[in-house]
Design a protein around this motif. Structure first.
Motif, PDB file in Angstrom:
ATOM      1  N   GLN A   1       3.954  -5.229 -23.106  1.00 20.58           N
ATOM      2  CA  GLN A   1       4.465  -4.185 -22.226  1.00 20.58           C
ATOM      3  C   GLN A   1       3.342  -3.767 -21.284  1.00 20.58           C
ATOM      4  O   GLN A   1       2.258  -3.392 -21.712  1.00 20.58           O
ATOM      5  N   VAL A   2       3.630  -3.837 -19.997  1.00 19.24           N
ATOM      6  CA  VAL A   2       2.609  -3.526 -19.006  1.00 19.24           C
ATOM      7  C   VAL A   2       3.179  -2.613 -17.946  1.00 19.24           C
ATOM      8  O   VAL A   2       4.400  -2.540 -17.736  1.00 19.24           O
ATOM      9  N   SER A   3       2.265  -1.914 -17.294  1.00 16.94           N
ATOM     10  CA  SER A   3       2.621  -1.098 -16.138  1.00 16.94           C
ATOM     11  C   SER A   3       2.101  -1.815 -14.895  1.00 16.94           C
ATOM     12  O   SER A   3       0.927  -2.165 -14.825  1.00 16.94           O
ATOM     13  N   ILE A   4       2.987  -2.057 -13.925  1.00 14.94           N
ATOM     14  CA  ILE A   4       2.608  -2.762 -12.695  1.00 14.94           C
ATOM     15  C   ILE A   4       3.008  -1.896 -11.508  1.00 14.94           C
ATOM     16  O   ILE A   4       4.193  -1.680 -11.253  1.00 14.94           O
ATOM     17  N   LYS A   5       2.009  -1.372 -10.810  1.00 15.91           N
ATOM     18  CA  LYS A   5       2.265  -0.538  -9.642  1.00 15.91           C
ATOM     19  C   LYS A   5       1.753  -1.259  -8.400  1.00 15.91           C
ATOM     20  O   LYS A   5       0.674  -1.838  -8.408  1.00 15.91           O
ATOM     21  N   THR A   6       2.546  -1.197  -7.349  1.00 14.93           N
ATOM     22  CA  THR A   6       2.163  -1.826  -6.086  1.00 14.93           C
ATOM     23  C   THR A   6       2.249  -0.816  -4.954  1.00 14.93           C
ATOM     24  O   THR A   6       3.149   0.034  -4.953  1.00 14.93           O
ATOM     25  N   GLU A   7       1.335  -0.914  -4.034  1.00 17.73           N
ATOM     26  CA  GLU A   7       1.400  -0.085  -2.835  1.00 17.73           C
ATOM     27  C   GLU A   7       0.586  -0.754  -1.728  1.00 17.73           C
ATOM     28  O   GLU A   7      -0.404  -1.441  -2.000  1.00 17.73           O
ATOM     29  N   PHE A   8       1.034  -0.580  -0.513  1.00 16.69           N
ATOM     30  CA  PHE A   8       0.319  -1.117   0.626  1.00 16.69           C
ATOM     31  C   PHE A   8      -0.695  -0.091   1.120  1.00 16.69           C
ATOM     32  O   PHE A   8      -0.460   1.118   1.055  1.00 16.69           O
ATOM     33  N   GLU A   9      -1.815  -0.605   1.611  1.00 21.52           N
ATOM     34  CA  GLU A   9      -2.867   0.278   2.106  1.00 21.52           C
ATOM     35  C   GLU A   9      -3.389  -0.240   3.442  1.00 21.52           C
ATOM     36  O   GLU A   9      -3.230  -1.426   3.781  1.00 21.52           O
ATOM     37  N   THR A  10      -4.007   0.636   4.163  1.00 15.82           N
ATOM     38  CA  THR A  10      -4.629   0.287   5.434  1.00 15.82           C
ATOM     39  C   THR A  10      -5.996   0.925   5.506  1.00 15.82           C
ATOM     40  O   THR A  10      -6.325   1.811   4.703  1.00 15.82           O
ATOM     41  N   LEU A  11      -6.814   0.448   6.443  1.00 13.37           N
ATOM     42  CA  LEU A  11      -8.107   1.083   6.656  1.00 13.37           C
ATOM     43  C   LEU A  11      -7.894   2.510   7.150  1.00 13.37           C
ATOM     44  O   LEU A  11      -6.963   2.787   7.902  1.00 13.37           O
TER      45      LEU A  11
ATOM     46  N   PHE B   1      -6.290  -4.269  -8.219  1.00 11.89           N
ATOM     47  CA  PHE B   1      -6.620  -5.441  -7.410  1.00 11.89           C
ATOM     48  C   PHE B   1      -6.173  -5.193  -5.968  1.00 11.89           C
ATOM     49  O   PHE B   1      -5.023  -4.825  -5.731  1.00 11.89           O
ATOM     50  N   LEU B   2      -7.095  -5.399  -5.027  1.00 17.14           N
ATOM     51  CA  LEU B   2      -6.784  -5.203  -3.617  1.00 17.14           C
ATOM     52  C   LEU B   2      -6.711  -6.571  -2.947  1.00 17.14           C
ATOM     53  O   LEU B   2      -7.732  -7.256  -2.809  1.00 17.14           O
ATOM     54  N   ILE B   3      -5.523  -6.971  -2.526  1.00 16.27           N
ATOM     55  CA  ILE B   3      -5.322  -8.264  -1.884  1.00 16.27           C
ATOM     56  C   ILE B   3      -5.512  -8.082  -0.370  1.00 16.27           C
ATOM     57  O   ILE B   3      -4.738  -7.361   0.269  1.00 16.27           O
TER      58      ILE B   3
ATOM     59  N   GLU C   1      -6.447   3.999   2.813  1.00 19.17           N
ATOM     60  CA  GLU C   1      -5.450   5.044   2.568  1.00 19.17           C
ATOM     61  C   GLU C   1      -4.089   4.384   2.420  1.00 19.17           C
ATOM     62  O   GLU C   1      -3.872   3.260   2.901  1.00 19.17           O
ATOM     63  N   VAL C   2      -3.195   5.076   1.736  1.00 17.37           N
ATOM     64  CA  VAL C   2      -1.875   4.502   1.452  1.00 17.37           C
ATOM     65  C   VAL C   2      -1.085   4.350   2.740  1.00 17.37           C
ATOM     66  O   VAL C   2      -1.092   5.223   3.615  1.00 17.37           O
ATOM     67  N   LEU C   3      -0.425   3.200   2.862  1.00 18.25           N
ATOM     68  CA  LEU C   3       0.429   2.917   4.017  1.00 18.25           C
ATOM     69  C   LEU C   3       1.882   2.937   3.536  1.00 18.25           C
ATOM     70  O   LEU C   3       2.266   2.156   2.662  1.00 18.25           O
ATOM     71  N   LYS C   4       2.660   3.842   4.073  1.00 17.86           N
ATOM     72  CA  LYS C   4       4.047   3.974   3.641  1.00 17.86           C
ATOM     73  C   LYS C   4       4.884   2.840   4.224  1.00 17.86           C
ATOM     74  O   LYS C   4       5.199   2.813   5.418  1.00 17.86           O
ATOM     75  N   THR C   5       5.213   1.904   3.361  1.00 14.80           N
ATOM     76  CA  THR C   5       6.026   0.750   3.739  1.00 14.80           C
ATOM     77  C   THR C   5       7.101   0.550   2.677  1.00 14.80           C
ATOM     78  O   THR C   5       6.783   0.426   1.485  1.00 14.80           O
ATOM     79  N   ASP C   6       8.312   0.531   3.101  1.00 12.26           N
ATOM     80  CA  ASP C   6       9.417   0.371   2.149  1.00 12.26           C
ATOM     81  C   ASP C   6       9.613  -1.095   1.795  1.00 12.26           C
ATOM     82  O   ASP C   6       9.576  -1.974   2.657  1.00 12.26           O
ATOM     83  N   TRP C   7       9.822  -1.321   0.495  1.00 14.34           N
ATOM     84  CA  TRP C   7      10.296  -2.613   0.016  1.00 14.34           C
ATOM     85  C   TRP C   7      10.951  -2.391  -1.330  1.00 14.34           C
ATOM     86  O   TRP C   7      10.781  -1.327  -1.961  1.00 14.34           O
ATOM     87  N   SER C   8      11.699  -3.346  -1.808  1.00 19.34           N
ATOM     88  CA  SER C   8      12.439  -3.166  -3.056  1.00 19.34           C
ATOM     89  C   SER C   8      12.376  -4.429  -3.896  1.00 19.34           C
ATOM     90  O   SER C   8      12.227  -5.544  -3.378  1.00 19.34           O
TER      91      SER C   8
ATOM     92  N   SER D   1       0.041  -7.905  10.890  1.00 20.17           N
ATOM     93  CA  SER D   1      -1.203  -7.295  11.354  1.00 20.17           C
ATOM     94  C   SER D   1      -1.241  -5.799  11.090  1.00 20.17           C
ATOM     95  O   SER D   1      -2.316  -5.199  11.119  1.00 20.17           O
ATOM     96  N   GLU D   2      -0.076  -5.182  10.815  1.00 21.73           N
ATOM     97  CA  GLU D   2      -0.017  -3.744  10.563  1.00 21.73           C
ATOM     98  C   GLU D   2      -0.139  -3.401   9.082  1.00 21.73           C
ATOM     99  O   GLU D   2      -0.155  -2.227   8.721  1.00 21.73           O
ATOM    100  N   ILE D   3      -0.208  -4.408   8.218  1.00 25.68           N
ATOM    101  CA  ILE D   3      -0.272  -4.157   6.769  1.00 25.68           C
ATOM    102  C   ILE D   3      -1.488  -4.900   6.219  1.00 25.68           C
ATOM    103  O   ILE D   3      -1.407  -6.063   5.817  1.00 25.68           O
ATOM    104  N   PRO D   4      -2.657  -4.272   6.196  1.00 29.08           N
ATOM    105  CA  PRO D   4      -3.888  -4.975   5.816  1.00 29.08           C
ATOM    106  C   PRO D   4      -4.002  -5.334   4.329  1.00 29.08           C
ATOM    107  O   PRO D   4      -4.531  -6.391   3.997  1.00 29.08           O
ATOM    108  N   PHE D   5      -3.537  -4.423   3.423  1.00 27.92           N
ATOM    109  CA  PHE D   5      -3.820  -4.619   2.001  1.00 27.92           C
ATOM    110  C   PHE D   5      -2.580  -4.418   1.147  1.00 27.92           C
ATOM    111  O   PHE D   5      -1.698  -3.616   1.486  1.00 27.92           O
TER     112      PHE D   5
END
Length: 931
Positions: free
Chosen positions: A916-926, A884-886, A794-801, A835-839
């Protein structure tokens, strides 16, 4: 097989079926292998790093079997319809004839001649063995032996020639037969001396002969065997002394089985982690049973079955039971299996010549580590299909039930395949042939005396087996899905030689032969042929789930191909040929036999020279005694200095410095439990075999309950190109939150105990090097599928810029890539606890519309506070269009850091510029239910 399928039609159908099935498999698989695997949980294995569609291998196996059956039936029906207009399709290619009395007599003489030739060669070998025992090693003796072999063969050949010629004279026939009988008996009296090979192992060290693994128990058993066989022969030859033809005794079969299966054990234990894992699989279960009362299938799940206890039991009963005794125990274990198989051949195969040849050629048709798992397969088939058992249904049912229980407990995959494949024959004999009626005659005294002494113990055994059976079913249901991905090989890469092709698909030839054979047969012979056909179909449909998972360059497949061929030869073709000659049956039998001999048979010419076999122990090994190492469980052994140091350090850590702490070994070197005399607290044997979510969840429950203070993690074995953190993803998430790495000399371990942390140095850097897998290859793409996203994360709400990029920003995560290397530098507003940001999920979509596939190398850097890119750690992956899930927390550098400040994505490829590409990033957790 219906009556209207003539033999000509069956043969032509089989010939057409081979290219048709091959073409079908090629057309389907060239499309299917392009698919991405869809994992339902976070698993890793050899195939996951390349996202190989392993399910395709299973599809290929089923398609191959289905294609053979489907095309054969299709062509047979079409040709049968065509035969109504073209009568030449009717009839048979075969040529059959009854044997004359003279032909049977000539064949009998041929059998006796073969027996004498074979026996003479092994007697010669035993004489050479005896000469070396008295004279010591003589180089000239080994060099001279092949010459003496040839002279002996010529001499025996001349004797047999004159014996045959003189045998044509009625007056000389009886004296000649008596003379031949006398020579055969003399030879069989000598053969049991071969058991001495089981107690004597010689090696060369610095020019000197040394003897290892000497043990009074083994030598005593060898002497007892020789005495028992001698007494048996005495009784046997008295009983058959008046027979016209020479008789072969059971000890002869057993003695030649020793020759055929004996191999010189390694004089050293290399101590490599992989070897310590494999040997641990066959030493640790019995150690747990004897020392801690851990019962198989009840308290623990032996990965391969009760067979994992067998060779360790041999080491315990016949040697000193230490880790050093595993090498000779493996050899003697295989010899005992070969002897048991030889006894089955002796009692249940009517043609003793072919039975003896199978003993000599195929007593060891697999690596001695894997061979033990197949111990019951061929004896099971031979006994249940034998004429002796089929003529009495009560004994056939008893033998099928008894051996099914033993073989399923021995190895559930192989034993279950044999039991299921023979079930149709048992059911047909029971219901259609009214075999069940015998049990309604239990009111008769004779029937009770015949049946009850056999069936009452069987009933008790069956009741005792029920808990084990349900445990096996539970294990199969829970783990069968993940095993394919976690332990599988890449079959497409292995199909690079004729041997691998034959080993993998050779069972299809036996299946086609079984489809052809029933044509033109009637009565009991046809019924047996159909039993064989259904057996081969069911057996192969089941066993491919075992052999097509871990293919090992044909090493598993060739065993199945060999068993299928020998089954048809011994139980179907041979009984048919003994009744009457059939050119086609003889041809199929000869082809299968020769193919089996070429691919898996032993060399009969060089086999007698085994008595001279010795190995040289390299100077790289040192002799470590128990007094020196202080480890009684290791035994006296040749071992490398490096491994000796590791074991001594490990012994000091767990049995001295932390003797009051609970220990779990996560290095996959299972031998540590046996060597160091420690209990395995985990529900499964190793972290390698704890390879899916269900098993890892149970392992976490055990860790939570027992709270072991010491988890040994290095020196470790790499798990199919992975590490503990990727192979055991779910369990590692628990470990990295509750344990920290420490070290004692070259031993790295995890601990949750503050006292231990205070006594030992931290080992964050060493643990990071051990677990961090930099090149993830195709794993992020495989783990990034929609099924895993919906079920696991599930999506993990983590701010970054985004701080900086060399790409042109278009907004809404749209970019124009301007260079061969395109970077995106991100920063967190405050330092993050890894440890709080798995993916990290990266979704890339090509918006340029060029039609050219998007291919690049992706790089993910992560930096702690105050660190730059040059000091960063990174993951790389094979990039393309998609998600891609890192797995960030698989790296200790990430999960044990609470100062992560920035990350950078890098896309590298010469074809990216201007796209031209679309690149979306988001953090996820179990998902919460999974954490």
């Amino acid at each position: 097989m219906k009556k209207y399928f003539s033999q000509k039609i069956c043969v032509i159908s089989a010939l057409l079926t081979i290219p048709s099935t091959a073409l079908l498999c090629w057309l389907v698989m060239r499309v299917l292998y392009q698919r991405m695997p869809e994992y339902t949980e976070f698993v890793t294995g050899y195939t996951t790093w390349t996202a190989y569609y392993k399910q395709g291998d299973m599809t290929l196996a089923n398609l191959f079997i289905g294609g053979l059956l489907g095309f054969f039936l299709l062509y047979a029906v079409l040709l049968t319809l065509l035969s109504k207009k073209w009568s030449r399709l009717c009839g048979s290619f075969d040529r059959t004839k009854e044997y004359t009395a003279k032909q049977r007599e000539s064949y009998g003489w041929f059998e006796d001649a073969c027996f004498l030739i074979l026996i003479s060669q092994f007697i010669l070998a035993l004489f050479g063995y005896g000469m070396e025992a008295f004279l010591g090693i003589q180089a000239w003796l080994e060099k001279l032996f092949p010459i003496v072999q040839c002279i002996t063969l010529i001499g025996v050949g001349i004797f047999l020639f004159f014996n045959y010629k003189c045998g044509k004279d009625p007056q000389k026939r009886k004296p000649n037969r008596e003379q031949l009988n006398k020579y055969m008996q003399w030879g069989q009296w000598i053969l049991p001396i071969s058991f001495l090979m089981l107690g004597n192992y010689e090696y060369i060290r610095e020019g000197q002969v040394i003897r290892l693994y000497q043990n009074v128990k083994m030598q005593t058993v060898v002497l007892i065997l020789i005495v028992v066989c001698t007494l048996y022969n005495r009784k046997f030859f008295r009983k058959y002394r008046e027979d016209y033809r020479p008789a072969l005794s059971l000890p002869t079969f057993l003695s030649l089985a020793v020759f055929a299966s004996w191999t010189l054990p390694n004089g050293t234990i290399s101590g490599t982690p992989l070897e310590m894992y494999h040997y641990g699989e066959i030493s640790e279960p019995l150690h747990e049973l004897l020392n801690y009362g851990i019962v198989p299938y009840i308290d623990t799940m032996p990965i391969h079955g009760v067979c994992d206890y067998f060779q360790a039991a041999v080491g315990k009963l016949l040697f000193d039971g230490t880790y050093a005794s595993i090498e000779p125990a493996m050899t003697v274990g295989c010899v005992l299996i070969a002897m048991a198989t030889a006894a089955v051949f002796y009692y249940f195969i009517d043609n003793q010549l072919l039975g003896l040849l199978c003993v000599l050629l195929f007593s060891l048709f697999g690596d001695k580590y894997y061979y033990v798992r197949w111990a019951f397969a061929l004896p099971f088939i031979v006994i249940v299909f034998s004429k002796k058992m089929r003529k009495d249904f009560s004994m056939q049912l008893w033998s099928w039930t008894f051996i099914s229980i033993l073989s399923i407990a021995w190895n559930s995959s192989i034993g279950g395949a044999c039991a299921l494949a023979t079930l149709p024959m048992i059911l047909w004999e029971c219901f259609h042939e009214k075999g069940w009626k015998i049990f309604f005659r239990l009111n008769e005294k004779e029937v009770r005396r015949k049946i009850l002494p056999w069936y009452i113990p069987l009933l008790i055994l069956g009741i005792c087996f029920i808990p084990m059976f349900f445990a096996i079913l539970r294990y199969i249901v829970e783990n069968s899905a993940a095993i394919l991905e976690t332990t599988g090989d890449i079959l497409r890469e292995e199909l690079a030689s004729p041997f691998v092709w034959y080993a993998t698909f050779g069972f299809g030839l036996s299946l086609l032969a079984a489809l052809i054979f029933p044509a033109g047969k009637e009565g009991e012979e046809k019924k047996l042929a159909l039993y064989a056909l259904f057996f081969l179909i069911i057996f192969n449909l089941v066993i491919v789930r075992y052999t097509f998972v871990r293919t090992q360059f044909g090493e598993r497949g060739i065993i199945v191909t060999t068993i299928c061929s020998l089954f048809l030869i011994l139980m179907i073709f041979l009984p048919s040929l003994e009744k009457r000659f059939s050119l086609w049956t003889a041809g199929m039998m000869a082809f299968l036999f020769l193919a089996t001999v070429v691919t898996r048979g032993s060399n009969l010419l060089t086999m007698p020279a085994k008595v001279f076999e010795r190995d040289t122990i390299s100077d790289d090994y040192t002799y470590a005694t128990v007094e020196e190492t202080g480890i009684p469980g290791l035994g006296n052994i040749y071992i490398t200095e490096k491994q000796k140091e590791e074991l001594m350090n490990l012994n000091t850590l767990v049995n001295d410095l932390c003797r009051d702490k609970k220990v779990v070994d996560m290095t996959n070197q299972l031998s540590h439990y046996n060597i160091l005399n420690k209990e395995n607290l985990m529900p499964f044997s190793s972290t390698y075999n704890t390879n899916n979510r269900v098993m890892q969840t149970r392992a976490i429950e055990v860790l939570q309950e027992k709270q072991p203070e010491i988890l040994i993690v290095a020196p470790a074995w790499q798990h199919d190109s992975g590490s503990l953190s990727t192979r055991n993803y779910y369990m590692y998430q628990y470990l990295q939150k509750h344990y920290t790495p420490c070290k004692y000399k070259n031993i790295i371990f995890l601990t949750n105990d503050d006292e231990v942390r205070a006594r030992f140095e931290p080992a964050y850097e060493e643990f990071g090097k051990l677990q961090h897998i930099e090149d993830l290859k195709m794993l992020p793409k495989a783990w990034g599928n929609e099924v895993l996203k919906e079920q696991e994360t599930e999506v993990l709400k983590t701010d970054w810029s985004l701080l900086d990029t060399n790409a042109s920003e278009l907004g809404d995560d749209q970019y124009i890539l301007n260079a061969e290397e395109n970077y995106f530098l991100y920063a967190f507003p405050e330092n993050q606890d890894g440890s709080e940001i798995p993916f990290l999920r990266i979704t890339v979509k090509d918006e340029s519309g060029s039609g050219e596939p998007l291919k690049f190398q992706g790089v993910v850097y992560f930096m702690n506070e105050g660190k730059g890119v040059k000091e960063a750690h990174r993951f790389t992956f094979d990039g393309s269009e998609g998600s891609f899930l890192i797995p960030l927390t698989t790296s200790p550098y990430w999960s044990y850091s609470d100062e992560i400040q920035s990350m950078m994505l890098d896309f590298i490829s010469g074809s990216l510029e201007g796209k031209q590409v679309s690149i979306k990033t988001e953090f996820e957790t179990l998902k919460l239910t999974e954490r």
